[in-house]
Motif scaffolding. Sequence first.
Motif, short mmCIF file in Angstrom:
data_model
loop_
_atom_site.label_atom_id
_atom_site.label_comp_id
_atom_site.label_asym_id
_atom_site.label_seq_id
_atom_site.Cartn_x
_atom_site.Cartn_y
_atom_site.Cartn_z
N ALA A 123 24.59 -10.67 4.65
CA ALA A 123 24.32 -11.28 3.42
C ALA A 123 22.90 -11.03 2.79
CB ALA A 123 24.43 -12.65 3.65
N PHE A 124 22.05 -10.89 3.48
CA PHE A 124 20.51 -10.34 3.29
C PHE A 124 20.49 -9.06 2.45
CE2 PHE A 124 18.86 -13.74 6.15
CZ PHE A 124 18.59 -14.78 5.38
N TYR A 125 21.49 -8.25 3.38
CA TYR A 125 21.39 -6.77 3.05
C TYR A 125 22.09 -6.56 1.75
CZ TYR A 125 22.86 -1.84 3.23
OH TYR A 125 23.03 -0.45 2.82
N LYS A 126 23.12 -7.41 1.36
CA LYS A 126 23.69 -7.47 -0.09
C LYS A 126 22.66 -8.06 -0.96
CE LYS A 126 27.58 -9.32 -2.58
NZ LYS A 126 28.61 -10.29 -2.80
N GLN A 127 22.00 -8.85 -0.85
CA GLN A 127 21.06 -9.62 -1.66
C GLN A 127 19.71 -8.49 -1.89
OE1 GLN A 127 19.25 -13.29 -0.29
NE2 GLN A 127 21.30 -14.04 0.25
N ALA A 128 19.34 -7.68 -0.80
CA ALA A 128 18.41 -6.78 -1.05
C ALA A 128 18.87 -5.58 -1.61
CB ALA A 128 17.98 -6.09 0.64
N LYS A 129 20.16 -5.36 -1.71
CA LYS A 129 20.50 -4.12 -2.52
C LYS A 129 20.56 -4.86 -3.89
CE LYS A 129 24.12 -3.05 -0.04
NZ LYS A 129 25.69 -2.45 0.19
N PHE A 139 11.25 6.41 1.90
CA PHE A 139 11.19 5.54 3.00
C PHE A 139 12.10 4.39 2.47
CE2 PHE A 139 7.20 7.89 3.82
CZ PHE A 139 7.90 8.63 4.86
N TYR A 140 11.79 3.60 1.41
CA TYR A 140 12.17 2.46 0.87
C TYR A 140 13.56 2.50 0.64
CZ TYR A 140 13.42 -1.36 -2.46
OH TYR A 140 13.62 -2.11 -3.22
N ASN A 141 14.00 3.88 0.01
CA ASN A 141 15.40 4.01 -0.37
C ASN A 141 16.31 4.19 0.82
OD1 ASN A 141 15.46 3.52 -3.23
ND2 ASN A 141 14.29 5.46 -3.37
N ALA A 142 15.60 4.86 1.78
CA ALA A 142 16.48 5.30 3.08
C ALA A 142 16.84 3.93 3.80
CB ALA A 142 15.81 6.04 3.92
N VAL A 143 16.09 3.11 3.74
CA VAL A 143 16.41 1.81 4.51
C VAL A 143 17.46 1.06 3.76
CG1 VAL A 143 15.74 -0.73 4.80
CG2 VAL A 143 13.99 1.27 5.56
N SER A 164 18.80 -2.73 18.87
CA SER A 164 19.15 -2.86 17.37
C SER A 164 19.43 -1.49 17.00
CB SER A 164 17.94 -3.16 16.52
OG SER A 164 17.01 -2.66 16.60
N ASN A 165 18.99 -0.23 17.61
CA ASN A 165 19.17 1.05 17.10
C ASN A 165 18.62 1.15 15.55
OD1 ASN A 165 20.36 2.28 19.22
ND2 ASN A 165 22.29 0.96 18.67
N PHE A 166 17.66 0.49 15.29
CA PHE A 166 17.19 0.23 13.98
C PHE A 166 15.46 0.43 14.09
CE2 PHE A 166 16.18 -2.97 10.35
CZ PHE A 166 16.36 -2.12 9.42
N LEU A 167 14.96 1.35 13.54
CA LEU A 167 13.57 1.59 13.51
C LEU A 167 13.35 2.01 12.15
CD1 LEU A 167 12.38 3.17 17.17
CD2 LEU A 167 11.90 0.86 16.17
N PRO A 168 13.34 1.14 11.02
CA PRO A 168 13.10 1.63 9.64
C PRO A 168 11.65 2.18 9.57
CG PRO A 168 12.63 -0.66 9.86
CD PRO A 168 13.52 -0.23 11.38
N ASP A 169 11.53 3.51 8.85
CA ASP A 169 10.33 3.99 8.49
C ASP A 169 9.67 3.27 7.27
OD1 ASP A 169 11.01 5.89 10.10
OD2 ASP A 169 11.99 7.14 8.84
N TYR A 170 10.33 2.20 6.56
CA TYR A 170 9.49 1.52 5.55
C TYR A 170 8.93 0.41 6.16
CZ TYR A 170 8.73 -1.23 1.21
OH TYR A 170 8.14 -1.87 0.29
N PRO A 171 7.60 0.36 5.83
CA PRO A 171 6.90 -1.01 6.37
C PRO A 171 6.72 -2.14 5.66
CG PRO A 171 5.38 0.59 5.32
CD PRO A 171 6.75 1.34 5.03
N LEU A 172 7.13 -3.23 6.14
CA LEU A 172 7.06 -4.45 5.58
C LEU A 172 5.34 -4.91 5.38
CD1 LEU A 172 9.79 -6.47 7.17
CD2 LEU A 172 10.12 -5.65 5.05
N PHE A 173 5.41 -5.94 4.62
CA PHE A 173 4.01 -6.59 4.41
C PHE A 173 3.41 -6.89 5.68
CE2 PHE A 173 0.50 -9.23 3.67
CZ PHE A 173 -0.30 -8.77 2.63
N SER A 174 4.53 -7.73 6.21
CA SER A 174 4.31 -8.73 7.36
C SER A 174 5.37 -8.25 8.33
CB SER A 174 4.22 -10.30 7.28
OG SER A 174 4.15 -10.96 8.21
N PRO A 175 4.93 -7.22 9.30
CA PRO A 175 5.91 -6.59 10.13
C PRO A 175 6.42 -7.59 11.05
CG PRO A 175 3.84 -5.37 10.19
CD PRO A 175 3.58 -6.61 9.39
N VAL A 176 7.55 -7.34 11.71
CA VAL A 176 8.35 -8.29 12.55
C VAL A 176 7.87 -7.81 13.82
CG1 VAL A 176 10.70 -8.87 13.46
CG2 VAL A 176 10.58 -8.33 11.06
#
Length: 449
Positions: A123-129, A139-143, A164-176
């Motif tokens: 659901a968050f992914y849908k909102q993000a798109k 990097f932003y668009n690849a995520v 998770s097999n998920f290491l996004p290249d796009y950095p968040l302001f506050s990393p997880v």
Amino acid sequence: MADIRRISRIDESRLRGDAYLQDLLTEGVRAGILAESDIETVQFGCIELLAAQIELENRGYSSSVPEETAQKMMASIVYTVGLGLKSHPDADVAAEALKHTPLRELHAKGGARIAKLLRETRAFYKQAKETRLDVPNTFYNAVLDSSLKAFFRRYDPEFAADESNFLPDYPLFSPVREANGVEFAHAYVRRLCWENRYCSQFPAEDLQDLFSRCIDSLPHASVNLFRCVLTAAVGALLLKGDHSLHLSEQDVRDLYDLLQGQTPEEIEGRIPVTLQLLPEQEEAYRQYVADCRRAVIRSLCTAASQPFPRFRDLFFAPVRKPQAPKPVFRAVERMPDEQYRILLENLGQAQSPEERVQIVRTQVSSLGDLADLLKDGAWSETELSALFATLDDLSLAVLEKHAAEEAERTLYGSADGYLPHLRRWISLQPILRQRTINQLISEVEIQPF
């Protein structure tokens, strides 16, 4: 009236999010809630769950799997049980549950939580798109276009829930931090949604103008877009009292003068309370933006104590010197194959991350050899972070550019190897150092290693 709040026996700050069950056992014994016999019971319960998982995996035809597969399945079980325990009100209650609740039940509860987190992540992914920014940043668009799709396709909640097999290249302001498996993806996408939502309140043309001013080499810059927007918005609030992104060179100079000698608390007090609020938004989103705004204010306060060019770099791309030649890196000759083989053996026998880093620092003089070792040496993220911390900005830039170019030339993609770890490590550095490294990446020319 007396304070009747419950005092916890377990210090929850000592429980890592990505190793919850293990830390809960340790701290539960320390607090006197659990006994050593309880740890043995949990260990036996995990072995029973593993046996059941193996039987399910083999469809009843065999009770054995390769050792590496068994270790991965056990890590998944421990992660899933930990998620089940996190559903309790606090750590004390979770520790009590370990004593009185069958581990199979806790595992089932964790599995249900994984399913819930997966639904929310989608659901968050849908909102993000839906709120994505129209910006030509790779990097932003690849995520949004590929990385998250790959996560949903590859994630295995049954036998590899912790991966998770998920290491996004796009950095968040506050990393997880201290999260893995679906928890990492869930937290990442949720924060990405919040950052998109905040940026989307500004006109698209204002965002385009801002990004073109403050980000050098926008298409290939590994920078957080929300940080650029929030920094400009806070600057405008402080200087003009309005919620815009328009700051001229003179405005930034005036803001620099305004903040001289100010503490972060004094600076935040200058922002009108009505403009700090985000009406009709969920509390978690409001809190995230507020925390990030305070971080921006701390950055402004720190930069205001330095020469003006450093402060200016927070708002505008660094001034280029067209006549300055680009740095060129030429790899020195690699070590002989036999010497390299022995070095790999020594790395494999090292007992700690510190020892492995020391071996590299004392025995490797070529970035070509270092790049090979980063691919061949089976490094953990902790070890990679420790090694990256010993390198200068130019070396980091060369390694990043080499790995990125290698990924383009071959099937060795950025989802494997050290590149996503390096990009993530760079994104955790102070913003000014990030910009220095990213500028070097855009300018350095390297010969093939």
